[in-house]
Design an enzyme around this catalytic site. Structure first.
Site, short mmCIF file in Angstrom:
data_model
loop_
_atom_site.label_atom_id
_atom_site.label_comp_id
_atom_site.label_asym_id
_atom_site.label_seq_id
_atom_site.Cartn_x
_atom_site.Cartn_y
_atom_site.Cartn_z
N CYS A 1 46.34 28.22 23.45
CA CYS A 1 45.26 29.22 23.49
C CYS A 1 45.57 30.41 22.60
CB CYS A 1 45.00 29.67 24.91
SG CYS A 1 46.44 29.56 25.96
N GLY B 1 40.15 26.23 29.84
CA GLY B 1 39.55 25.11 29.14
C GLY B 1 38.53 25.59 28.13
N SER B 2 37.46 24.81 27.98
CA SER B 2 36.49 25.11 26.94
C SER B 2 35.54 26.24 27.35
CB SER B 2 35.66 23.86 26.64
OG SER B 2 34.86 23.55 27.77
N ARG B 3 34.94 26.85 26.35
CA ARG B 3 33.95 27.90 26.61
C ARG B 3 32.76 27.32 27.35
NH1 ARG B 3 32.62 31.99 21.77
NH2 ARG B 3 30.77 33.03 22.55
N GLU C 1 36.25 28.99 17.49
CA GLU C 1 37.56 28.37 17.66
C GLU C 1 37.55 26.91 17.21
OE1 GLU C 1 40.67 28.15 21.36
OE2 GLU C 1 38.73 27.24 21.74
N LYS D 1 41.51 20.91 41.11
CA LYS D 1 40.89 19.77 40.41
C LYS D 1 41.81 19.37 39.26
CE LYS D 1 37.20 17.87 37.74
NZ LYS D 1 38.11 17.50 36.66
N GLY E 1 32.69 24.68 29.37
CA GLY E 1 33.05 24.40 30.76
C GLY E 1 33.16 25.67 31.58
N GLY E 2 33.82 26.69 31.01
CA GLY E 2 33.98 27.96 31.71
C GLY E 2 32.62 28.60 32.01
N GLU F 1 39.76 31.21 31.43
CA GLU F 1 40.32 31.48 30.10
C GLU F 1 39.72 30.46 29.17
OE1 GLU F 1 44.64 31.23 29.71
OE2 GLU F 1 44.16 30.74 27.63
#
Ligand code: NAP
Length: 524
Positions: free
Chosen positions: A301, A240-242, A390, A183, A244-245, A264
């Site tokens: 990161c 990506g973001s927390r 973060e 994606k 999204g993950g 990650e």
């Protein structure tokens, strides 16, 4: 080569049927051509089915053939030349040297996995030969690793090449024999198409099934979630973001057949300033820290978002020097308006926080990020979780502790991190030794007297860590260890030689094998 805005499915250019996405040039603050069309669920289904069909052929290739394929991708990426570099620069706002360096890293990663395939240890061959005279007799047991199946990879916004279409997740999945459905990140769709075409070309040149790789576009969560839901997909790689993950982990866990997600997410990469090191070289450490903080406009990161030291004149020297270095920093274009907006919100919250003092706040600008440095006390930091969240960009928080016990409490209370850094001199070793076991429990990589940005692509690298730095701290997304995320062991008991995979036969090609618990190189 022109950028068409198409998805790449089955080796063909395919126009998505959904909403149009346009890339955004953050430097010029304008939308770019062409339009990229979101794929529909039938197109996702087609990409995943083709990946599934290609899996057995692809994983049965010799290590040499898969190595050549990875090297051919590297060659095709380089062959894109300046067309690629300029498109990445336009879509990311990142400067040429950074992009050229990132391209070198991407190509280097592909070659690293090619070398790993040729060296052979990834098969993890273990052979326990039959012991027919033992009571009870032991069967013949032979183990090797195989790929999990098709992998869904989500390209990252902050590394348009090295963590994107042909980045570490894709390279390690392909090395493991897993087809990839990728994606694209909506902030660099043109870059994604160019690199995707380089992979498709490499498939053609190597005579491999077109289903081994597909590139799809989408925005607004639904496409990514449908991809993770598809029954052919057996693992997910994400940076990506927390938010999204976590969303993708929930989708993967709710499937009739749950699958692993290697995400990650967020990390603030604390620096621990030991007292003697600080006394000896506060200004030098501050200069190195400031350089690390602003690298890539802080959109890394491994950005050092937290500095922990003992309150007192030495920490003040560090804070003053760092503030001086950062206060005049320029506002630079951030990767996307969304990331710039998140950064602005984060630094506004800290600058208005009752327990936080602003040490440096360079002039900010719309769509851009400029350095910011704040300070708080150990007690305030321990009491308020929000202070450890973060802020993605060039901002960091100094925490002034009242004593070493408080510093250790801060380390023990931290969420999982990709890295922790010790600034340490010989006279600090005792204090550092006490901190070390706490850090080992919290992070994937511990550094001494350096800075966390700049992740070496090497066999001994760990770019991972406990949650929330990643969803699974048992693995790494950088270095040869990344391949293990997409492998699983199969044991063959008493199979006739003719049915065994070639690598497991008595005269097989295993270069490294474990026999009776002993690790040997074949023939030695
Ligand atoms: P993101 O919003 O997590 O998006 C990454 C990818 O995941 C995109 O393809 C996105 O596609 C997809 N996605 C996001 N949320 C999803 C959901 N709920 N369901 C399905 N798919 C989803 O990350 P980003 O755009 O790169 O940046 C946003 C923020 O993430 C940054 O401000 C920063 O805080 C953080 N970030 C952290 C790191 C790090 O290394 N620590 C790196 C990058 C970003 P859609 O188009 O569908 O949304």
């Amino acid at each position: 080569m022109i950028i068409t805005g198409d998805a790449l499915i089955g080796g063909q250019s395919v126009k998505g049927t959904g909403a149009a996405i346009r890339a955004y040039n953050p430097t010029r603050q304008e939308l770019m051509e062409p339009e990229f069309f979101t794929v529909d669920f039938a197109q996702i289904d087609q990409a995943c089915r083709l990946a599934d069909e290609a899996f057995d052929t692809f994983r049965a290739l010799s290590d040499e053939k898969r190595a050549v394929f990875l090297e051919t991708i590297a060659e095709q990426i380089m062959a894109l030349g300046d067309l690629l570099v300029e498109r990445v620069m336009a879509e990311s706002g990142l400067p040429r040297p950074r992009i050229e360096g990132e391209r070198g890293r991407t190509v280097g990663q592909l070659k690293l996995f090619a070398n790993l395939l040729r060296e052979g240890s990834w098969n993890d061959v273990r052979i326990d030969k039959a012991l027919p005279d033992r009571t009870p007799p032991r069967p013949d047991l032979r183990l090797r690793m195989i790929g999990l199946g098709p992998v869904a990879v989500f390209a990252a916004s902050n590394f348009p090449l090295a963590f994107s279409v042909a980045g570490g997740d894709t390279a390690s999945a392909l090395a493991a024999g897993c087809p990839v459905v990728l994606k694209a990140h909506p902030s660099h769709p043109g870059t994604s198409e160019l690199v995707g075409r380089a992979i498709v070309k490499a498939l053609e040149l190597c005579g491999l099934p077109a289903g081994v790789f597909a590139l799809i576009n989408g925005s607004g969560n639904a496409i990514g979630q449908e991809l993770v839901r598809h029954p052919a997909i057996k693992a997910v790689g994400f940076t990506g973001s927390r938010f999204g993950g976590l969303a993708l982990m929930a989708v993967a866990a709710a499937r009739p057949e749950p699958i692993p997600v290697y995400a990650e997410m967020s990390s603030i990469n604390p620096l621990f300033l030991m007292q003697h090191a600080l006394a000896a070289r506060a200004e030098e450490i501050a200069a190195g820290f400031a350089g690390s903080l602003v690298m890539g406009v802080g959109q890394l990161c491994t950005n050092p978002g937290l500095v922990v030291g003992l309150a007192g004149p030495e920490l003040d020297r560090f804070a003053n020097a760092a503030a001086q270095a950062l206060a005049g920093g320029a506002a630079c274009a951030m990767l996307s308006p969304g990331i710039a907006g998140n950064f602005k919100r984060g630094i506004t919250q800290l600058s208005e926080h009752a327990d936080v003092k602003t040490l440096a706040l360079a002039p900010q600008a719309e769509g851009k990020g400029a350095p910011a440095l704040f300070v708080t006390s150990g007690a305030a930091f321990l009491a308020q979780h929000a202070l450890s969240e973060e802020i993605f960009g060039p901002a960091s928080l100094v925490v002034a502790c009242k004593d070493m016990a408080e510093m250790r409490r801060i380390a023990a209370g931290m969420e999982g991190q990709l890295t922790a850094t010790l600034q340490v001199d010989d006279a600090d070793l005792e204090a550092a030794r006490e901190l070390l076991p706490v850090l080992e429990r919290k992070v994937g990589r511990i550094l001494a007297n350096g800075f966390p940005t700049g992740v070496e692509v090497a066999s001994a690298m760990v770019h991972g860590g406990p949650f929330p730095s990643t969803s699974d701290g048992r693995s790494t997304s950088v270095g040869t260890g990344a391949i293990t995320r997409f492998l699983r062991p199969v044991s063959y008991q008493n199979l006739p030689q003719a049915l065994l995979p070639e690598v497991l036969r008595d005269n097989g090609t295993a270069t490294w094998l474990r026999r009776e618990g002993e690790l040997t190189r074949n023939g030695q």
